[in-house]
Write a protein that holds these residues in place. Structure first.
Motif, short mmCIF file in Angstrom:
data_model
loop_
_atom_site.label_atom_id
_atom_site.label_comp_id
_atom_site.label_asym_id
_atom_site.label_seq_id
_atom_site.Cartn_x
_atom_site.Cartn_y
_atom_site.Cartn_z
N LYS A 296 46.09 48.41 48.86
CA LYS A 296 46.11 47.93 47.49
C LYS A 296 44.53 47.56 47.09
O LYS A 296 44.22 47.76 46.04
CB LYS A 296 47.15 47.05 47.16
CG LYS A 296 47.44 46.75 45.61
CD LYS A 296 48.67 45.82 45.71
CE LYS A 296 48.82 45.29 44.06
NZ LYS A 296 49.91 44.35 44.09
N LYS A 297 44.27 46.48 47.87
CA LYS A 297 43.00 45.90 47.61
C LYS A 297 41.73 46.88 47.62
O LYS A 297 40.99 46.75 46.59
CB LYS A 297 42.71 44.82 48.72
CG LYS A 297 41.53 43.83 48.44
CD LYS A 297 41.65 43.29 47.24
CE LYS A 297 40.41 42.23 46.81
NZ LYS A 297 40.48 41.50 45.65
N VAL A 298 41.80 47.80 48.50
CA VAL A 298 40.70 48.62 48.44
C VAL A 298 40.80 49.68 47.22
O VAL A 298 39.78 49.81 46.58
CB VAL A 298 40.78 49.57 49.86
CG1 VAL A 298 39.56 50.94 49.75
CG2 VAL A 298 40.18 48.99 51.16
N ALA A 299 42.00 49.92 46.82
CA ALA A 299 42.30 50.70 45.51
C ALA A 299 41.56 49.92 44.06
O ALA A 299 40.91 50.60 43.43
CB ALA A 299 43.59 50.91 45.31
N GLU A 300 41.81 48.75 44.53
CA GLU A 300 41.40 47.84 43.14
C GLU A 300 39.65 47.86 43.26
O GLU A 300 39.10 48.05 42.33
CB GLU A 300 41.76 46.36 43.49
CG GLU A 300 43.49 46.26 43.14
CD GLU A 300 44.08 44.70 43.55
OE1 GLU A 300 43.08 43.86 43.78
OE2 GLU A 300 45.15 44.52 43.19
N LEU A 301 39.26 47.60 44.45
CA LEU A 301 37.69 47.54 44.57
C LEU A 301 37.04 48.66 44.20
O LEU A 301 35.75 48.73 43.61
CB LEU A 301 37.41 47.22 46.03
CG LEU A 301 37.72 45.71 46.59
CD1 LEU A 301 37.70 45.55 48.14
CD2 LEU A 301 36.95 44.56 45.84
#
Length: 200
Positions: free
Chosen positions: A155-160
């Motif tokens: 989820k965090k990588v998708a946001e980044l």
């Protein structure tokens, strides 16, 4: 390097030379080799985020449980897939094929995928897996090493990386010059367990 040697010698490397840089020509060669990967109906679901921003690399490393290869490898690709690629002008995937092939295959694409969301995702991920293996073997053949990764906060990588709607993340792939070898191969299941004759 011989293809068979590349298959046997490819390992997931964790330690890379942070000072090493790929030339533009080497990066382009790697991408051109990646493009040779097969995919169902030639849809090419993969999308490669080539992370060149050092600050973003640091953020991605934090999202990957502080694994050093994220910042230290010469290249870092975040491999995403476009789950809806099958619906985006499918004729373009066959533009260079003979008309007989176009006439048969292009009309199959929409009915094959449109009513099955699980198949859409599965096919995209299969394509990403094939691409990853192609890139890892290409890197090894070029004298470099790699490390396929799923040990991160998706989820965090998708946001980044500002992942678009209807896309999914498949993996991250650092590529570079190894500074330490991998440990010995941990083991293989017996072929008697791996190979099933005709049916289970």
């Amino acid at each position: 390097m011989n293809t068979l040697d590349a298959i046997r010698q490819r390992r997931a490397i964790k330690h890379f030379d942070p000072a090493h840089q790929f030339s533009k020509e080497e990066t382009q060669q790697l991408i051109e080799l990646a493009m040779q990967s097969p995919s169902s109906f030639n849809i090419q679901h993969w999308r490669l985020v080539n992370v060149t921003d050092k600050a973003l690399r640091v953020q991605l490393r934090a999202a990957a449980h502080d694994q050093a290869q994220v910042t230290d490898a010469s290249l870092l690709f975040v491999i995403a897939v476009d789950i809806k690629a099958w619906s985006k002008d499918p004729a373009r995937y066959w533009v260079n094929a003979p008309k007989e092939a176009q006439d048969i295959l292009v009309p199959w694409i929409t009915p094959f995928y449109s009513s099955d969301e699980q198949l859409q995702r599965d096919e995209a991920m299969r394509s990403a897996g094939i691409l990853l293996q192609t890139m890892m073997l290409a890197a090894k053949g070029m004298g470099y090493d790699s490390c396929p990764m799923v040990g991160f906060d998706f989820k965090k990588v998708a946001e980044l990386v500002h992942l678009p709607k209807d896309f999914a993340l498949a993996a991250m792939l650092p590529i570079g010059k190894a500074t330490k070898p991998a440990w010995p191969k941990p083991g293989f299941i017996p072929q008697s367990e791996m190979i099933v004759e005709n049916h289970f």
